[in-house]
Design an enzyme around this catalytic site. Structure first.
Site, PDB file in Angstrom:
ATOM      1  N   GLN A 106       0.842  -1.188   0.000  1.00  0.00           N
ATOM      2  CA  GLN A 106       0.000   0.000   0.000  1.00  0.00           C
ATOM      3  C   GLN A 106       0.881   1.244   0.000  1.00  0.00           C
ATOM      4  O   GLN A 106       1.769   1.388   0.841  1.00  0.00           O
ATOM      5  CB  GLN A 106      -0.926   0.007   1.217  1.00  0.00           C
ATOM      6  CG  GLN A 106      -1.981   1.098   1.166  1.00  0.00           C
ATOM      7  CD  GLN A 106      -2.891   1.079   2.379  1.00  0.00           C
ATOM      8  OE1 GLN A 106      -2.451   1.373   3.486  1.00  0.00           O
ATOM      9  NE2 GLN A 106      -4.156   0.740   2.176  1.00  0.00           N
ATOM     10  N   TYR A 176      -6.606   9.887   4.714  1.00  0.00           N
ATOM     11  CA  TYR A 176      -5.210  10.184   4.386  1.00  0.00           C
ATOM     12  C   TYR A 176      -5.148  11.085   3.152  1.00  0.00           C
ATOM     13  O   TYR A 176      -6.173  11.480   2.595  1.00  0.00           O
ATOM     14  CB  TYR A 176      -4.416   8.893   4.231  1.00  0.00           C
ATOM     15  CG  TYR A 176      -4.299   8.127   5.530  1.00  0.00           C
ATOM     16  CD1 TYR A 176      -3.742   8.727   6.660  1.00  0.00           C
ATOM     17  CD2 TYR A 176      -4.761   6.818   5.652  1.00  0.00           C
ATOM     18  CE1 TYR A 176      -3.639   8.038   7.866  1.00  0.00           C
ATOM     19  CE2 TYR A 176      -4.667   6.121   6.851  1.00  0.00           C
ATOM     20  CZ  TYR A 176      -4.105   6.739   7.957  1.00  0.00           C
ATOM     21  OH  TYR A 176      -4.023   6.071   9.155  1.00  0.00           O
ATOM     22  N   ARG A 224      -7.809   1.764  -2.554  1.00  0.00           N
ATOM     23  CA  ARG A 224      -8.639   1.604  -1.365  1.00  0.00           C
ATOM     24  C   ARG A 224      -9.445   2.878  -1.151  1.00  0.00           C
ATOM     25  O   ARG A 224      -8.887   3.981  -1.160  1.00  0.00           O
ATOM     26  CB  ARG A 224      -7.798   1.305  -0.125  1.00  0.00           C
ATOM     27  CG  ARG A 224      -8.646   0.737   1.017  1.00  0.00           C
ATOM     28  CD  ARG A 224      -7.826   0.311   2.208  1.00  0.00           C
ATOM     29  NE  ARG A 224      -8.506  -0.734   2.951  1.00  0.00           N
ATOM     30  CZ  ARG A 224      -8.148  -1.134   4.175  1.00  0.00           C
ATOM     31  NH1 ARG A 224      -7.124  -0.570   4.788  1.00  0.00           N
ATOM     32  NH2 ARG A 224      -8.815  -2.097   4.779  1.00  0.00           N
ATOM     33  N   GLY A 321      -8.630  -9.399   8.133  1.00  0.00           N
ATOM     34  CA  GLY A 321      -7.641  -8.538   8.762  1.00  0.00           C
ATOM     35  C   GLY A 321      -7.213  -9.002  10.132  1.00  0.00           C
ATOM     36  O   GLY A 321      -6.267  -9.768  10.294  1.00  0.00           O
ATOM     37  N   CYS A 364      -1.449  -9.411  20.107  1.00  0.00           N
ATOM     38  CA  CYS A 364      -2.794  -9.971  19.991  1.00  0.00           C
ATOM     39  C   CYS A 364      -3.152 -10.686  21.276  1.00  0.00           C
ATOM     40  O   CYS A 364      -2.378 -11.519  21.763  1.00  0.00           O
ATOM     41  CB  CYS A 364      -2.877 -10.951  18.814  1.00  0.00           C
ATOM     42  SG  CYS A 364      -4.523 -11.659  18.557  1.00  0.00           S
ATOM     43  N   GLU A 414      -8.749 -26.511  39.100  1.00  0.00           N
ATOM     44  CA  GLU A 414      -9.630 -25.344  39.171  1.00  0.00           C
ATOM     45  C   GLU A 414     -10.659 -25.557  40.274  1.00  0.00           C
ATOM     46  O   GLU A 414     -11.326 -26.585  40.328  1.00  0.00           O
ATOM     47  CB  GLU A 414     -10.312 -25.130  37.818  1.00  0.00           C
ATOM     48  CG  GLU A 414     -11.494 -24.192  37.817  1.00  0.00           C
ATOM     49  CD  GLU A 414     -11.152 -22.789  38.304  1.00  0.00           C
ATOM     50  OE1 GLU A 414     -11.974 -22.213  39.052  1.00  0.00           O
ATOM     51  OE2 GLU A 414     -10.056 -22.271  37.959  1.00  0.00           O
ATOM     52  N   GLN A 422     -12.387 -15.266  35.502  1.00  0.00           N
ATOM     53  CA  GLN A 422     -13.016 -13.951  35.384  1.00  0.00           C
ATOM     54  C   GLN A 422     -13.417 -13.624  33.941  1.00  0.00           C
ATOM     55  O   GLN A 422     -14.291 -12.787  33.710  1.00  0.00           O
ATOM     56  CB  GLN A 422     -12.065 -12.863  35.909  1.00  0.00           C
ATOM     57  CG  GLN A 422     -11.734 -12.976  37.383  1.00  0.00           C
ATOM     58  CD  GLN A 422     -12.958 -12.820  38.270  1.00  0.00           C
ATOM     59  OE1 GLN A 422     -13.763 -11.921  38.092  1.00  0.00           O
ATOM     60  NE2 GLN A 422     -13.102 -13.721  39.231  1.00  0.00           N
TER      61      GLN A 422
END
Length: 644
Positions: A106, A176, A224, A321, A364, A414, A422
């Site tokens: 791009q 932009y 785009r 994406g 992420c 557990e 939580q």
């Protein structure tokens, strides 16, 4: 369970110009902040994209590459403004193409959406009108400077061709520089570059014409577009349906349909609260007026959504994406029928857009390996250990999965009757149901890798000694804090937020929530949507400090719509039987309510650490470390397992 034939449209080859793309799955350009500060590509940058090529995507469009340093809207943005940058780009393109994936780049200039704090000079724009999100008056480009910038775009496109890219995408979206020329929202000129539609289009049309003269008509140039800017006086879809055929006539080979500008910047990376594939109808509208391929984008985060868009004919390609950040192997896993192995994007925007917004490299929440592909070694260990994971929240579950992948013998203990901790409560507020998909994924991976789970098991010193682990991952979580206010001990109407969210306590009709952090505000939204009247009391002058900007924008709209009263800079003075007393600037006020909900934080559960300290090798992960943040908790669990 699911056959790849269910997704036949996704895996049909497609064409853009003369290029054949092996499938219809595209990685759209998304900032990573993995380049260096001089605009050069790094090994981290290349490896990040290489994982997506390995993962089976047909086309990758590499993120914004600036045409000059003052066009960089972020600190570590890659560039194609100098011939010295070409060589590293050649390495990049060859490594991507080795997997049969086509690679575009791009080409972009931020214009008025750059900032002097980043580029060290006044930003430039068609007109001296500040961007609502930047608040700096840009330099109005002279006619000579506009032509010079056209030539810089063309020079960058030529460099891209020399570097081996299969094509380029002109960034004409998101406010932009190109978009600034095209849109009446930002272009107030009255020379040949403003005043009417064709004049406003002159800048991109000149770039396209000049570029084809240099690179030849067979080189793929795509565009785009923000098909709707969603701002007063900006471009609408009807405007873009006029613009798109003009771009096609100019030689553009495909149109990538996005939307919004910086003022409405919470839309292009739509968070969990937003509708699925919310720009796909814009793509459909553009497709109705052109014959060239159209790419749909934004919150297309499952194979079912992607296939549905293609099957309906809304677009010719779909851009995956943030879901490609969550799992770069998305295409291969779909092709192999391993849908349960796809790491689910939950559209939380924490590690991607949330980090980019504060100039941090992308991470992420659901995949800590993102951007660390060269650091996290998942090969099996030579000497497996017996690993005890105490606590089955996100950190413990993630640790259990990774430790098992590494070859260790892992068991999770557990104390409650289910895994998730939580995080299960985090999935209760409106729009956050998708958060449960991550718990379901982790549970499936625990089963797949033969991790034994002990539910309803309170871990004591005896339990630990009986199991006799070689290593313990302590992820025992945290407990809600209770505040020592007058009247709190005897008032039965005082409850914790987690008791309400978990369904253990019926919420009141008129409630006061003490605490304006994430838990308090999400509880407020949840109760207001379910017909309670809600007032939030927060001592600080700010709230939701820990929340990423894009989901926060959606939440604030919801809180306003549902009439949640938010009292900032307000101190709780007293809790009475059917009211609370609070003060601001020394002025006291009484509010009559039927329930007080505490959401003032948690305290790490460290009791077990005192038992194992000095006796067992151990690592802590999750809320027990005091972080109370999903993205950090998962990362800590991941790394705790890697470092055994």
């Amino acid at each position: 369970m699911f056959k790849k034939e269910m997704f036949e449209n996704m895996f049909k080859p497609g064409k853009i110009g003369n290029l054949e793309i092996k499938n219809r799955l595209v990685v759209p350009p998304m900032l990573s902040e993995y380049a260096d500060e001089e605009g050069n590509l790094t090994e981290r940058y290349i490896r990040y994209y290489e994982e997506k090529a390995k993962g089976g995507f047909g086309l990758i469009i590499a993120e914004d590459n600036a045409v000059e340093p003052r066009g960089a809207g972020f600190t570590k943005l890659p560039g194609l403004w100098h011939d010295s940058q070409i060589e590293k780009h050649k390495e990049f393109t060859s490594r991507i193409q080795a997997y049969g994936t086509k690679i575009f780049v791009q080409i972009y200039h931020a214009g008025r959406e750059a900032s002097e704090s980043i580029i060290g000079m006044q930003p430039v724009a068609p007109s001296p009108v500040h961007d609502p999100a930047i608040f700096e008056i840009p330099h109005e480009l002279t006619l000579e400077e506009v032509i010079e910038l056209e030539d810089k775009f063309v020079a960058s496109i030529v460099r891209a061709q020399k570097a081996g890219y299969d094509g380029i995408e002109l960034h004409g979206a998101h406010g932009y520089l190109i978009n600034q020329f095209v849109s009446p929202f930002s272009n107030k000129r009255t020379d040949i570059y403003g005043g009417n539609l064709m004049n406003r289009l002159r800048f991109p049309l000149n770039i396209i014409k000049k570029a084809y003269e240099k690179v030849g008509n067979d080189f793929v140039i795509t565009y785009r577009i923000s098909a709707d800017e969603f701002v007063e006086g900006g471009l609408t879809i009807e405007d873009s349906k006029i613009i798109a055929p003009i771009l096609e006539d100019a030689g553009i080979k495909a149109i990538h349909v996005s939307g919004a500008v910086y003022k409405t910047g919470y839309l292009p990376s739509a968070p969990y609260q937003a509708p699925t594939a919310l720009f796909s109808d814009l793509a459909k509208e553009i497709k109705s007026v052109v014959t060239i391929p159209v790419i749909a984008v934004n919150k297309i985060n499952t194979p079912f959504v992607a296939e549905s868009i293609l099957k309906q004919g809304k677009s010719d390609f779909v851009a995956i994406g943030r879901a490609s950040i969550a799992d770069p192997e998305f295409p291969n896993k779909v092709m192999e029928g391993r849908l349960e192995d796809i790491i689910p994007c939950i559209a939380c925007d924490q590690g991607c857009q949330g980090y980019i917004g504060v100039q941090k490299p992308v991470s992420c929440l659901v995949n800590p390996r993102t951007g660390r592909e060269g650091e996290y070694n998942l090969e099996k260990v030579a000497n497996p250990k017996k690993v005890m994971v105490i606590g089955g929240g996100l950190a413990g579950m993630q640790a259990g999965v990774v430790a098992a992948i590494k070859g260790h013998q892992v068991e999770i203990f557990e104390k409650s009757d289910r895994l998730g901790g939580q995080w299960l409560l985090a999935a209760i507020p409106p729009g956050k149901e998708v958060f449960n998909s991550f718990v379901v994924y982790l549970k499936g991976q625990l089963d797949k890798h033969n991790v034994k789970v002990h539910l309803n098991t309170e871990v004591t010193e005896e339990v630990i000694n009986t199991f006799n682990p070689d290593h313990i991952i302590l992820s025992a979580g945290a407990n809600p804090i209770t505040i020592p206010f007058k009247g709190i001990e005897t008032n039965k109407n005082v409850v914790q937020a987690n008791e309400v969210l978990s369904g253990k306590v019926m919420p009141g009709r008129n409630v006061a929530i003490i605490g304006g952090g994430l838990v308090g505000m999400e509880t407020a939204e949840h109760l207001a949507v379910h017909s309670s009247s809600v007032t939030v009391i927060e001592m600080k002058e700010t709230h939701l400090e820990e929340m990423a900007g894009i989901p926060k924008a959606f939440m604030m709209k919801s809180l306003e719509h549902n009439k949640v009263a938010i009292r900032l800079g307000t101190k709780l003075e007293e809790i009475r039987e059917n009211s609370i007393v609070f003060s601001k600037n020394g002025v006291s006020e009484e509010l009559f309510i039927d329930q007080i909900i505490l959401a003032i934080g948690s305290r790490p559960n460290i009791a077990l650490e005192e038992i194992i300290k000095g006796k067992y090798s151990y690592t802590k992960a999750g809320d027990i470390t005091g972080v109370a943040d999903g993205i950090i908790s998962v990362k800590e669990g991941y790394e705790a397992a890697l470092n055994i």
